[in-house]
Design an enzyme around this catalytic site. Sequence first.
Site, PDB file in Angstrom:
ATOM      1  N   SER A  47      16.690 -49.053 156.091  1.00  0.00           N
ATOM      2  CA  SER A  47      16.762 -50.125 157.348  1.00  0.00           C
ATOM      3  C   SER A  47      15.506 -51.004 157.087  1.00  0.00           C
ATOM      4  O   SER A  47      14.702 -50.990 156.047  1.00  0.00           O
ATOM      5  CB  SER A  47      16.695 -49.256 158.788  1.00  0.00           C
ATOM      6  OG  SER A  47      15.213 -49.083 158.962  1.00  0.00           O
ATOM      7  N   LYS A  48      15.404 -52.064 157.815  1.00  0.00           N
ATOM      8  CA  LYS A  48      14.708 -53.217 157.820  1.00  0.00           C
ATOM      9  C   LYS A  48      12.790 -52.709 157.670  1.00  0.00           C
ATOM     10  O   LYS A  48      12.228 -53.167 157.181  1.00  0.00           O
ATOM     11  CB  LYS A  48      14.595 -54.001 158.977  1.00  0.00           C
ATOM     12  CG  LYS A  48      15.826 -55.011 158.702  1.00  0.00           C
ATOM     13  CD  LYS A  48      15.757 -56.325 159.315  1.00  0.00           C
ATOM     14  CE  LYS A  48      16.609 -57.449 159.243  1.00  0.00           C
ATOM     15  NZ  LYS A  48      18.055 -57.183 158.857  1.00  0.00           N
ATOM     16  N   ARG A  49      12.932 -51.320 158.512  1.00  0.00           N
ATOM     17  CA  ARG A  49      11.572 -50.873 158.638  1.00  0.00           C
ATOM     18  C   ARG A  49      11.233 -50.442 156.993  1.00  0.00           C
ATOM     19  O   ARG A  49       9.787 -50.470 156.998  1.00  0.00           O
ATOM     20  CB  ARG A  49      11.799 -49.544 159.301  1.00  0.00           C
ATOM     21  CG  ARG A  49      11.490 -49.551 160.821  1.00  0.00           C
ATOM     22  CD  ARG A  49      11.540 -48.174 161.423  1.00  0.00           C
ATOM     23  NE  ARG A  49      12.686 -47.326 160.880  1.00  0.00           N
ATOM     24  CZ  ARG A  49      12.750 -46.253 160.259  1.00  0.00           C
ATOM     25  NH1 ARG A  49      11.671 -45.912 159.990  1.00  0.00           N
ATOM     26  NH2 ARG A  49      13.691 -45.448 159.902  1.00  0.00           N
ATOM     27  N   HIS A  50      12.097 -50.389 156.115  1.00  0.00           N
ATOM     28  CA  HIS A  50      11.555 -49.886 154.913  1.00  0.00           C
ATOM     29  C   HIS A  50      11.509 -51.190 153.783  1.00  0.00           C
ATOM     30  O   HIS A  50      10.705 -50.963 152.796  1.00  0.00           O
ATOM     31  CB  HIS A  50      12.718 -48.878 154.204  1.00  0.00           C
ATOM     32  CG  HIS A  50      13.102 -47.781 154.896  1.00  0.00           C
ATOM     33  ND1 HIS A  50      13.882 -47.548 155.649  1.00  0.00           N
ATOM     34  CD2 HIS A  50      12.349 -46.371 154.906  1.00  0.00           C
ATOM     35  CE1 HIS A  50      14.113 -46.509 156.115  1.00  0.00           C
ATOM     36  NE2 HIS A  50      13.005 -45.796 155.600  1.00  0.00           N
ATOM     37  N   GLY A  51      11.797 -52.268 154.429  1.00  0.00           N
ATOM     38  CA  GLY A  51      11.332 -53.610 153.355  1.00  0.00           C
ATOM     39  C   GLY A  51      12.774 -54.262 153.579  1.00  0.00           C
ATOM     40  O   GLY A  51      13.745 -54.284 154.515  1.00  0.00           O
TER      41      GLY A  51
END
Length: 494
Positions: free
Chosen positions: A253-257
């Site tokens: 998800s966006k949390r990872h990049g």
Amino acid sequence: MDIRDRYAPSPTGLQHIGGIRTALFNYLFAKAKNGTFVLRLEDTDRSRYDDVFTDNLYDTFKWLNFSWDEGPDIGGPYKPYIQSERVALYKAYAEKLVESGRAYYCFCSSERLDALRKEKEAAHSPETGYDRLCGNIDRTEAAARAKKEAHTIRLKIPLGETTRFTDILLGEIEWKNDDINPDPVLLKSDGFPTYHLANIVDDHLMNITHVLRAQEWLSSTPMHVILYKAFGWEAPAFCHLPMVMGQDGKKLSKRHGATSINEFRKNGYLPEALINYIALLGASYEEGKEIYTLKDLAERFSLDKLNKAPAIFDYKKLEWYNAQYIKMSSDENLAALALPFAIEMNLFGSGALGPTEKQKELFIKAMPLVKERALLLPEIPQKIAYLFSAPVPAPPDEFIPKKSNLASAIKLLQMGSDIIQEMAEEDDEGAEKIAKAKAEKEGVKLGDLLMPLRVAITGGRVSPPLFLSVRLLGADICGQRIQYSLESLRKEKV
Ligand code: GLU
């Protein structure tokens, strides 16, 4: 059997890694089997639809440079390939299921359904979903009411049975019908189908033989199998692809990049690198071989090469792939790819919309300076900015070799100035010879001779190769930069 598979995105978001992986696997499977790859837009969720997402879909695939054999933009024997243009069809099929007793009209208001949900939540009931109230209405009565009253159509899930199917990757899957969402809506009160109905009707009518899709759809498949049975149709083969996770084992998800393809594109990734890396997410090919073109992949793809375990998305590995593809690019091609980034950082002058012919030539010739080291495209213009305008003068300390002082640095730079004209006329080997001879003659280390020269010409101690930089800039510009640095260093001295 003629293999037909499809990518069936709902244009409710930007194209991301997971979606492209699904599309790519379907594309590769079809190519490997001489089959047909279809694009179908599942745009029936009108509340979440936006044209921006459809544009993004076409734009992304154009950039990635792989495409479908049939689809909304190019047509095909099963057109239209956009579900919102097929709405009447779904309604007719839903009505057929009502006639055969496999589905029923539901007249429950949204207020009743809300109240029911709240009631079940408050009672912590293990049962969720609809209570099948309208399933008990007499069929003739229901048909009469449906002519006047707002209604949905619900699939009747046969209770007390077990639904089984074989997933190509995961094997036999069994699901108790009693655990399936009770009587899901197939047709909404506005006449639009739900995803489930439209997806099944289209896969059937478009003769889809294989459904390769993300594992998050696995829990919907038993219900789809029931729906195929209700219609009396043969279900396609299913293959649910391993999930794509971040390094922490959670769904990517966006949390990872970055996750949207747009972001990767803006960050300076090459489409070939992305395709190569994505194709290996959840599939393994030849031991030790890492670089595959789309054609290589299409020749090698087969469903038995897929892994069951989730795939881990490794941003560093993707960067490595990008560096490999940068290295493998021709100078012309790489310059063309890096050009938009160069314009954006005003490499050719502030506000310039593009390079002059001369600048363009220099830009292409400069590619060997950066090819071996760049990971991402924006680094390319950054690393060679000193070729297009004088670098910001480095502070005096930068010019001084280890265990040396300002006076020696000035002397070293002066020595460099003596040989710059000759060096600019030679290839790397020749320039090195000249520098070595000078260092020997003056009794200094070669590294100490070249270091202040590099700082004066490129603006820093760490730079792309010096000799080619000198050749590209020419003796005059190099000479001016050396003189400028000498003057400032001399001022420091007094
Ligand atoms: N429209 C669904 C999606 O957005 C398709 C799922 C499937 O492939 O059946 O992913």
